[in-house]
Enzyme design. Structure first.
Site, PDB file in Angstrom:
ATOM      1  N   ASP A 180      -6.256  -1.228  -2.206  1.00 23.63           N
ATOM      2  CA  ASP A 180      -4.829  -1.118  -1.926  1.00 23.63           C
ATOM      3  C   ASP A 180      -4.083  -1.443  -3.232  1.00 23.63           C
ATOM      4  O   ASP A 180      -4.670  -2.002  -4.175  1.00 23.63           O
ATOM      5  CB  ASP A 180      -4.473  -2.116  -0.819  1.00 23.63           C
ATOM      6  CG  ASP A 180      -2.989  -2.185  -0.546  1.00 23.63           C
ATOM      7  OD1 ASP A 180      -2.352  -1.132  -0.479  1.00 23.63           O
ATOM      8  OD2 ASP A 180      -2.470  -3.305  -0.413  1.00 23.63           O
ATOM      9  N   ASP A 182      -0.051  -2.336  -3.476  1.00 24.15           N
ATOM     10  CA  ASP A 182       1.011  -3.336  -3.343  1.00 24.15           C
ATOM     11  C   ASP A 182       0.451  -4.652  -2.791  1.00 24.15           C
ATOM     12  O   ASP A 182      -0.212  -4.663  -1.751  1.00 24.15           O
ATOM     13  CB  ASP A 182       2.108  -2.812  -2.428  1.00 24.15           C
ATOM     14  CG  ASP A 182       2.811  -1.607  -3.027  1.00 24.15           C
ATOM     15  OD1 ASP A 182       3.854  -1.781  -3.664  1.00 24.15           O
ATOM     16  OD2 ASP A 182       2.281  -0.478  -2.875  1.00 24.15           O
TER      17      ASP A 182
END
Length: 402
Positions: A180, A182
């Site tokens: 991922d 963020d």
């Protein structure tokens, strides 16, 4: 008295050059076979264990090895054994324990749970002493799922990170790392940084938090948040990118695993205008994210194409793994939000990194220290090896405290 089939010689004492040489030279004079061998050095203290066959002149060998040990200033123990010397190791797994600090109480709890599970600790190695303390325990005789559940409770009680992984050949091969972006690869949320340019940062942050906790549908929340970005000039994306801060250890993680032939992908519910640049900057092979619609140099508040949501992240992991010919069991997924859960579940090793409580409770492994390169220890890579490779490549790393 039954004649022994094996002899176990255990030498302990101050380490110095030539110990192993003198021991094996002594054994060589009696024509024995070496059946097993282990050696560790801990703070200058040597422990050397040698399992051999039994010579015809057993008393002479015992006397010779005792003399050699005395000359070396070391202690010697000799044990006789009979029967099959091969031990069948089943239920093999690796337990990695990470703490800042790592207390004796935490390790006492870990070893007690291992004992209660009927498992045996075959080997312990230090993986790192700075900026975290990390040890890897190699076990046999463990029920991996049962032990993982027991140690997860202990990890929460002792505020340490504990990962339990089955021993597998896949651990030594090239793997696919899917991350991922963020709040995982980078600090903070890109959409909130863009929203600051539109004056809606607080509103977007509140919806983002609810989505990451799994309280509202991700795609619905994303479209609602992106709609608030309407009218923001596309040039603001350059300012946002320049303000991005990588999480500590991100470059070290990517750099180290690329040296070993690993492949990297970032799969994000964020935006390709940012993630594509991140991938190029870090040397990441694949990037999947949502595309912000831009018309005449301005954000329209819309998204182009299909949204990369929770299911989309897992689908991307499977598609990229298939494209490069890596089995799903050899993938590692790292994320922090509810929309990462399917991806973490699909991977051979799913890691919740400084994640929301919902994600930590459902992921197989959780890391709660703020260093992404800590994940290297879960893959069996030691801090000293990382620093040695960096030094050989001219990469300067901070010196640990004395």
């Amino acid at each position: 008295m039954e004649r022994p089939d094996t002899l176990l010689f255990t030498l302990t004492g101050r380490d110095r050059p030539g110990v192993s040489s003198q021991v094996f030279s002594t054994l060589a004079g009696f024509g024995v076979d070496v059946l097993d061998l282990e050696q560790i050095v801990l703070r200058g203290r040597l422990i050397l264990g040698v399992l051999t066959s039994v010579p015809d002149n057993l008393p002479a060998l015992q006397g010779a090895i005792a003399t050699a040990a005395a000359e070396l200033g070391m202690n010697i123990e000799i044990e006789r054994g009979t029967g099959d010397t091969k031990i069948e190791r089943t239920g093999r797994c690796h337990v990695t324990v990470i703490g800042v600090p790592l207390t004796a109480a935490a390790l006492a709890g870990v070893t007690q749970r291992i004992r209660e599970a009927g498992a045996n600790i075959d080997r312990i190695e230090r993986m790192a002493r700075y900026p975290v303390t990390a040890f890897e325990l190699a076990l046999s005789g463990a029920d991996v799922d049962q032990l993982r559940a027991q140690l997860a409770v202990l990890a929460a009680e002792q505020s340490v990170d504990i990962a339990v992984q089955p021993a597998s050949l896949l651990r030594h091969g090239a793997r696919l790392i899917v991350m991922d972006v963020d709040s995982t690869l980078i600090h903070g949320e890109v959409i909130e940084m863009i929203a600051a340019h539109a004056g809606f940062e607080a509103e977007v942050a509140e919806v983002t938090e609810r989505a990451m906790r799994g309280e509202i549908d991700f795609e619905e929340s994303l479209r609602a948040r992106v709609a608030l970005l309407k009218g923001v000039p596309a040039s603001a994306l350059d300012e946002v990118y320049n303000a991005i801060e990588l999480n500590p250890g991100a470059r070290t993680l990517v750099r180290t695993l690329r040296r070993l032939g690993y492949r990297f992908a970032i799969v994000s519910g964020g935006f390709s205008q940012i993630t594509d640049r991140l991938a190029q900057d870090l040397g990441i092979h694949y990037a999947r994210a949502n595309e912000l619609e831009i018309v005449d140099g301005v954000l329209t508040g819309g998204i182009v194409g299909e949204v990369v949501d929770r299911a989309g992240k897992a689908r991307a992991l499977r598609e990229i793994a298939a494209e490069i010919g890596i089995p799903e069991e050899a993938t590692v997924a790292i994320g922090d939000g509810a929309n990462d859960l399917d991806m973490l579940s699909a991977a051979g090793l799913g890691i919740a990194y400084n994640a929301k409580p919902l994600v930590r409770s459902q992921a197989g492994t959780a890391i709660n220290v703020p260093y992404l390169d800590t994940i290297l220890y879960l893959l069996g890579i030691k801090r000293e090896e990382i620093e040695a490779a960096d030094a050989a490549a001219g990469v300067v790393t901070p010196a640990p405290p004395i």
